[in-house]
Design a protein around this motif. Structure first.
Motif, PDB file in Angstrom:
ATOM      1  N   ASP A 119      -3.746   4.821   0.814  1.00 14.46           N
ATOM      2  CA  ASP A 119      -4.120   4.799   2.226  1.00 14.46           C
ATOM      3  C   ASP A 119      -4.838   3.478   2.519  1.00 14.46           C
ATOM      4  O   ASP A 119      -5.940   3.242   2.028  1.00 14.46           O
ATOM      5  CB  ASP A 119      -5.035   5.989   2.524  1.00 14.46           C
ATOM      6  CG  ASP A 119      -5.499   6.040   3.967  1.00 14.46           C
ATOM      7  OD1 ASP A 119      -5.068   5.202   4.793  1.00 14.46           O
ATOM      8  OD2 ASP A 119      -6.314   6.938   4.273  1.00 14.46           O
ATOM      9  N   SER A 120      -4.223   2.634   3.343  1.00 14.51           N
ATOM     10  CA  SER A 120      -4.807   1.319   3.640  1.00 14.51           C
ATOM     11  C   SER A 120      -6.084   1.426   4.462  1.00 14.51           C
ATOM     12  O   SER A 120      -6.831   0.451   4.555  1.00 14.51           O
ATOM     13  CB  SER A 120      -3.790   0.422   4.353  1.00 14.51           C
ATOM     14  OG  SER A 120      -3.407   1.001   5.585  1.00 14.51           O
ATOM     15  N   ASN A 121      -6.363   2.589   5.044  1.00 14.31           N
ATOM     16  CA  ASN A 121      -7.607   2.766   5.805  1.00 14.31           C
ATOM     17  C   ASN A 121      -8.837   2.708   4.892  1.00 14.31           C
ATOM     18  O   ASN A 121      -9.952   2.520   5.370  1.00 14.31           O
ATOM     19  CB  ASN A 121      -7.596   4.085   6.585  1.00 14.31           C
ATOM     20  CG  ASN A 121      -6.608   4.037   7.725  1.00 14.31           C
ATOM     21  OD1 ASN A 121      -6.451   3.013   8.387  1.00 14.31           O
ATOM     22  ND2 ASN A 121      -5.891   5.129   7.937  1.00 14.31           N
ATOM     23  N   TRP A 161       0.838  -1.203   0.000  1.00 19.40           N
ATOM     24  CA  TRP A 161       0.000   0.000   0.000  1.00 19.40           C
ATOM     25  C   TRP A 161       0.871   1.251   0.000  1.00 19.40           C
ATOM     26  O   TRP A 161       0.625   2.195  -0.748  1.00 19.40           O
ATOM     27  CB  TRP A 161      -0.941   0.000   1.212  1.00 19.40           C
ATOM     28  CG  TRP A 161      -2.075  -0.962   1.088  1.00 19.40           C
ATOM     29  CD1 TRP A 161      -2.025  -2.316   1.234  1.00 19.40           C
ATOM     30  CD2 TRP A 161      -3.430  -0.648   0.768  1.00 19.40           C
ATOM     31  NE1 TRP A 161      -3.278  -2.865   1.036  1.00 19.40           N
ATOM     32  CE2 TRP A 161      -4.155  -1.855   0.755  1.00 19.40           C
ATOM     33  CE3 TRP A 161      -4.100   0.544   0.507  1.00 19.40           C
ATOM     34  CZ2 TRP A 161      -5.518  -1.907   0.478  1.00 19.40           C
ATOM     35  CZ3 TRP A 161      -5.462   0.493   0.242  1.00 19.40           C
ATOM     36  CH2 TRP A 161      -6.150  -0.722   0.225  1.00 19.40           C
ATOM     37  N   ASP A 162       1.913   1.236   0.856  1.00 20.03           N
ATOM     38  CA  ASP A 162       2.815   2.389   0.939  1.00 20.03           C
ATOM     39  C   ASP A 162       3.530   2.621  -0.391  1.00 20.03           C
ATOM     40  O   ASP A 162       3.629   3.754  -0.866  1.00 20.03           O
ATOM     41  CB  ASP A 162       3.834   2.187   2.061  1.00 20.03           C
ATOM     42  CG  ASP A 162       3.194   2.156   3.449  1.00 20.03           C
ATOM     43  OD1 ASP A 162       2.018   2.581   3.600  1.00 20.03           O
ATOM     44  OD2 ASP A 162       3.872   1.680   4.388  1.00 20.03           O
TER      45      ASP A 162
END
Length: 172
Positions: free
Chosen positions: A159-161, A153-154
């Motif tokens: 944004d993994s949220n 994700w990074d």
């Protein structure tokens, strides 16, 4: 004359039944990432009698890749990913570029330790991650999931949220 009409009606009925069965098979079959093998069956369907072997790159090498949904997973001990990875029986750091693929894409372990390219449909960025686990479609994981570490994700700048994002993937 009556025989000719009867033959025409029977022929039409046979064609109708064949088309109907093909449509039903396509509707109920699951796409097969290994459909490059020709066993005489209908292309694109998963057949249990297929012998294990090499799976061609999803997307047919067209550059588009196979569409999927990327989710975030914890690969470290005690996280939401569950037990150790299927490929090596170990836990892995969430800081490494790793992935668990849905059962049909995991292909019985044939993709273990192989790199795949994941591309975000949102921003077009790509990253190469290593397959270490199966996201078990028989126990809650949908069959179109690319379940990745936080590092993926990074690297994609996401944004993994968010929880789920559309991606494409292919063998790297």
């Amino acid at each position: 004359m009556a025989n000719a009409k009867l033959v025409a009606v029977v022929a039409t009925l046979v064609i109708f039944l064949e088309v109907s069965s093909c449509a039903m098979a396509r509707h109920h079959g699951k796409p097969d990432p290994c459909s490059g093998e020709d066993d005489g069956s209908m292309p694109g369907l998963l057949h249990k009698h297929k012998k294990p072997g090499h799976c061609p790159s999803p997307g047919g090498g067209s550059g588009g890749g196979t569409p999927g949904i990327m989710t975030v997973n914890g690969f470290q001990k005690g996280e939401d990913g569950g037990g150790p990875s299927e490929c090596d029986g170990k836990y892995h750091s969430d800081k490494t570029l790793i992935v668990a693929l849905s059962t049909r894409w995991y292909a019985g372990g044939r993709r273990c330790h192989k790199p795949i390219r994941i591309t975000s449909k949102q921003n077009g960025r790509s990253v190469v991650a290593r397959v270490v686990d199966e996201c078990d479609s028989n126990h809650g994981c949908k069959d179109n999931i690319v379940d990745t570490s936080q590092a993926v994700w990074d690297a994609l700048g996401l944004d993994s949220n968010i929880g789920e994002v559309p991606v494409t993937w292919s063998d790297a």
